[in-house]
Scaffold this motif. Sequence first.
Motif, PDB file in Angstrom:
ATOM      1  N   GLN A  24       0.815  -1.218   0.000  1.00 19.14           N
ATOM      2  CA  GLN A  24       0.000   0.000   0.000  1.00 19.14           C
ATOM      3  C   GLN A  24       0.846   1.265   0.000  1.00 19.14           C
ATOM      4  O   GLN A  24       0.414   2.311  -0.464  1.00 19.14           O
ATOM      5  CB  GLN A  24      -0.969   0.003   1.187  1.00 19.14           C
TER       6      GLN A  24
ATOM      7  N   TYR B 138     -12.708   2.184   4.668  1.00 17.89           N
ATOM      8  CA  TYR B 138     -11.365   2.545   4.209  1.00 17.89           C
ATOM      9  C   TYR B 138     -11.334   3.728   3.245  1.00 17.89           C
ATOM     10  O   TYR B 138     -10.302   4.332   3.057  1.00 17.89           O
ATOM     11  CB  TYR B 138     -10.710   1.324   3.555  1.00 17.89           C
TER      12      TYR B 138
ATOM     13  N   HIS C  32      -2.055  -2.246  15.610  1.00 19.54           N
ATOM     14  CA  HIS C  32      -2.416  -1.279  14.570  1.00 19.54           C
ATOM     15  C   HIS C  32      -2.706   0.071  15.245  1.00 19.54           C
ATOM     16  O   HIS C  32      -3.532   0.167  16.144  1.00 19.54           O
ATOM     17  CB  HIS C  32      -3.631  -1.745  13.773  1.00 19.54           C
ATOM     18  N   ALA C  33      -2.022   1.113  14.776  1.00 17.38           N
ATOM     19  CA  ALA C  33      -2.078   2.410  15.463  1.00 17.38           C
ATOM     20  C   ALA C  33      -3.494   2.985  15.477  1.00 17.38           C
ATOM     21  O   ALA C  33      -4.228   2.882  14.495  1.00 17.38           O
ATOM     22  CB  ALA C  33      -1.138   3.387  14.767  1.00 17.38           C
TER      23      ALA C  33
ATOM     24  N   THR D 115       3.440   8.288  11.336  1.00 15.96           N
ATOM     25  CA  THR D 115       2.208   7.716  11.898  1.00 15.96           C
ATOM     26  C   THR D 115       1.866   8.363  13.244  1.00 15.96           C
ATOM     27  O   THR D 115       0.688   8.595  13.544  1.00 15.96           O
ATOM     28  CB  THR D 115       2.341   6.183  12.037  1.00 15.96           C
TER      29      THR D 115
ATOM     30  N   PHE E  86      -0.094   5.001  -2.520  1.00 16.67           N
ATOM     31  CA  PHE E  86      -1.260   4.617  -1.723  1.00 16.67           C
ATOM     32  C   PHE E  86      -2.594   4.757  -2.467  1.00 16.67           C
ATOM     33  O   PHE E  86      -3.574   4.048  -2.156  1.00 16.67           O
ATOM     34  CB  PHE E  86      -1.297   5.486  -0.446  1.00 16.67           C
TER      35      PHE E  86
ATOM     36  N   HIS F 222       0.177  11.413  12.459  1.00 10.39           N
ATOM     37  CA  HIS F 222      -1.166  11.047  11.986  1.00 10.39           C
ATOM     38  C   HIS F 222      -2.096  10.829  13.181  1.00 10.39           C
ATOM     39  O   HIS F 222      -3.208  11.378  13.234  1.00 10.39           O
ATOM     40  CB  HIS F 222      -1.073   9.778  11.124  1.00 10.39           C
ATOM     41  N   GLU F 223      -1.645  10.043  14.137  1.00  6.86           N
ATOM     42  CA  GLU F 223      -2.500   9.734  15.298  1.00  6.86           C
ATOM     43  C   GLU F 223      -2.785  10.980  16.124  1.00  6.86           C
ATOM     44  O   GLU F 223      -3.908  11.190  16.578  1.00  6.86           O
ATOM     45  CB  GLU F 223      -1.854   8.645  16.167  1.00  6.86           C
TER      46      GLU F 223
ATOM     47  N   HIS G 155      -5.645  12.942  14.903  1.00  6.84           N
ATOM     48  CA  HIS G 155      -6.946  12.484  15.416  1.00  6.84           C
ATOM     49  C   HIS G 155      -7.180  13.053  16.818  1.00  6.84           C
ATOM     50  O   HIS G 155      -8.255  13.553  17.131  1.00  6.84           O
ATOM     51  CB  HIS G 155      -6.974  10.956  15.520  1.00  6.84           C
TER      52      HIS G 155
ATOM     53  N   LYS H 225      -5.724  -7.716   6.091  1.00  4.48           N
ATOM     54  CA  LYS H 225      -5.579  -6.271   6.285  1.00  4.48           C
ATOM     55  C   LYS H 225      -6.502  -5.833   7.413  1.00  4.48           C
ATOM     56  O   LYS H 225      -7.729  -6.055   7.359  1.00  4.48           O
ATOM     57  CB  LYS H 225      -5.918  -5.536   4.973  1.00  4.48           C
TER      58      LYS H 225
ATOM     59  N   HIS I  97      -8.258  -3.386   8.559  1.00  2.00           N
ATOM     60  CA  HIS I  97      -9.553  -2.701   8.503  1.00  2.00           C
ATOM     61  C   HIS I  97     -10.699  -3.614   8.068  1.00  2.00           C
ATOM     62  O   HIS I  97     -11.856  -3.293   8.306  1.00  2.00           O
ATOM     63  CB  HIS I  97      -9.458  -1.491   7.565  1.00  2.00           C
TER      64      HIS I  97
ATOM     65  N   TYR J 232      -9.375   6.975   3.865  1.00  2.00           N
ATOM     66  CA  TYR J 232      -7.940   7.197   3.651  1.00  2.00           C
ATOM     67  C   TYR J 232      -7.671   7.708   2.239  1.00  2.00           C
ATOM     68  O   TYR J 232      -6.732   8.456   2.009  1.00  2.00           O
ATOM     69  CB  TYR J 232      -7.139   5.922   3.918  1.00  2.00           C
TER      70      TYR J 232
ATOM     71  N   GLU K 281      -8.887  11.653   8.958  1.00  2.00           N
ATOM     72  CA  GLU K 281      -7.651  10.977   8.581  1.00  2.00           C
ATOM     73  C   GLU K 281      -6.617  11.927   8.002  1.00  2.00           C
ATOM     74  O   GLU K 281      -5.438  11.583   7.895  1.00  2.00           O
ATOM     75  CB  GLU K 281      -7.949   9.853   7.572  1.00  2.00           C
TER      76      GLU K 281
HETATM   77  O1  X8Z Z   1      -5.029   2.741   9.682  1.00  2.00           O
HETATM   78  C1  X8Z Z   1      -4.366   3.751   9.515  1.00  2.00           C
HETATM   79  C2  X8Z Z   1      -3.953   4.596  10.711  1.00  2.00           C
HETATM   80  C3  X8Z Z   1      -4.957   4.568  11.787  1.00  2.00           C
HETATM   81  S1  X8Z Z   1      -6.395   5.434  11.391  1.00  2.00           S
HETATM   82  C4  X8Z Z   1      -2.652   4.079  11.260  1.00  2.00           C
HETATM   83  N1  X8Z Z   1      -3.954   4.096   8.277  1.00  2.00           N
HETATM   84  C5  X8Z Z   1      -4.280   3.302   7.105  1.00  2.00           C
HETATM   85  C6  X8Z Z   1      -3.556   1.970   7.100  1.00  2.00           C
HETATM   86  O2  X8Z Z   1      -2.675   1.757   7.940  1.00  2.00           O
HETATM   87  O3  X8Z Z   1      -3.867   1.135   6.255  1.00  2.00           O
HETATM   88  C7  X8Z Z   1      -3.202   5.304   7.934  1.00  2.00           C
HETATM   89  C8  X8Z Z   1      -2.962   5.220   6.463  1.00  2.00           C
HETATM   90  C9  X8Z Z   1      -3.842   4.137   5.935  1.00  2.00           C
END
Ligand code: X8Z
Length: 636
Positions: A304, A542, A376-377, A403, A479, A406-407, A410, A533, A535, A545, A434
């Motif tokens: 990705q 998804y 997973h963050a 990352t 991505f 990114h967090e 949020h 994956k 999610h 993103y 996001e």
């Molecule tokens: O899941 C996430 C974040 C948490 S909202 C770490 N992301 C997606 C992934 O990891 O697939 C950020 C970018 C895309």
Amino acid sequence: MRKTFLLPLFLAAACGASKPETVPAPPPSGGEPTTDITPVAKPAVDVDAQLITDAKAFVTATDAELRKVLVAAAEAEWANQTDITPAHEEAAAKANRIVNDTVARMIKEARRFEPVLAKLDPLTRRQLQNLLYQMTVSTPIAPSPDDPKQAEELAKVAAEMGSTYGKGKVCEQVKGKQVCKDLDALSKTIQTTRKPDVALAAWKGWHDTVGRAERDLYRRYVPLANAGAKAIGFANVAEMWKSAYDMPADAFEAETDRLYNQLKPLYEQLHCYTRRKLNKMHGDKLVPKTGSIPAHLLGNMWAQTWGWLYKELEPYPGQAPVDVTPTLAKKGAYDEQKMVRIAEAFYTSLGMPALPDTFWQRSMFQKPAGKDAICHASAWDVGFNNDLRIKMCIQKTHEELDTIHHELGHNYYQSAYHKLPILLQNGANDGFHEAIGDTVVLSMTPDYLKQKGLLAKTVKNDKIVINRQMNTALEKVAFLPWGLMVDKWRWDVFSGKVQPDQYNDHWWALRKQYQGIVPPVVRAPTDFDPGAKYHVPANVPYMRYFLAAVLQFQFHRALCKKAGHTGPLHECSIYGNKAAGDAFSTMLAAGAAKPWQDILFDMTGEKAMDATAMLEYFAPLKGYLETQNQGQTCGW
Ligand code: X8Z
Ligand code: ZN
């Protein structure tokens, strides 16, 4: 409390409130009706007035009840995700079941206010709209089906899918001893090995173990989740998810295609360049000169993002570095907390507050020793009252520093809107949520990194610009098709367009179509690669993103303008700029209080999502790639 608010609603509905004018006036007993008898059929306006009053009472009561169940579920989820045990899993499933039931009931009740939505004050209206259309997607929540047995099973299956992913390990016998690797260990292998068979073993191990373990659970999950979506008035989960964007579902789908078509030529150039380099590294047999790239060679478990290939793809070797991993990884130089402090300092430089003490006490920065946890963050406001936390297993790499930003994006969003009613405590849309931290990452220019001591030196020249753009593009441009296709797949699954025995084939058909990527080994319908994956088993939509990938450049362009930046977009950093910070904070504080189009307009002057900012940002790289790719047959 529930009774006092439910009773009037029930009575109002029971007296035929929707069409009062058709109710005939009964004659009074013993004679002709007289003029002083109030007609039973009240004028429509009175009924509306009653509905409007009811709607206000409804959102007030909803706020209190939702807060209670959402906080309880967040507490149970936090306990489980940071320490997966059967007891925690059961408690989380129970708490989620209550949320699913509560939200489904509330949505069903709220439907009767739809005819008067336009007449409500904006805040009441927005809360109802968010309840009806947004919160199941952005929070996200799987509303319960009408049948309690199905509702019970839905919550159980969802919990099991999540835990199965979190606990996932690939084990093998080495010299008579069982050796197990988790996702972080397998990812590290894919990131750093340049031996295709080693990468393949890690790829195959994770997909065959965890993907397959999710297969039957997911097959069970789809009809149950669809039953829940149906119960609250949607045809299926796909329609529910696509309806969360203040436009009709079809229009939203068309919008995602429109945005992707703006960006496709850029992705194709990057794919073409990358494929040629990989072809040189691995030969025609593994990476053909034309066609798709095998998924295990791009430095990421899901292909990705491709940033781990930067050294191999670096346009101008021998220039000053753009990657800060070596600095972060230096022994004893950085720990997890210090990395988080760097990110916090960016936000405070914009005029945002320091993170609360409880953030530092309650967050999880590392995988707890001896426990299973979901690495997973993610970022939380567990109490919906500025109880901010992140949950990550931080590695000392540039990617992870991004990352963390990114967090915290949020968390700063959650903090900015935490005093709003609960139904407005969300992003303008989930793509906004996001995009916040990623927007900040765009400002981490070489000058900024040098200022922070993360890069030893910066030199300004055209070659460094292209190197840095390549580094960023391997994260953000690579991505794009992935960001789009994950939910294209789920939309097709939930809508029933694709049947269970075709789930895996369809996954790879879309990966090929959009990403130009193929599985490294033959896959069978018994495999379930989407389950590998996070999610998918976690049921987090998804498309957010993909939207964020576009929006962050739009935000960056607008904020840079506020900061008075006049040069190329890729040179701008809003670090330390209060004007940009104020505009950013205003957008965050609005939460989901207005349609996202209005919130976007307030900050950018633009009403639609638009990929031109991303194209503008990457214009130098696009030129470079086109020159490099001359004579190649790009595409696949
Ligand atoms: O899941 C996430 C974040 C948490 S909202 C770490 N992301 C997606 C992934 O990891 O697939 C950020 C970018 C895309
Ligand atoms: Zn996120």
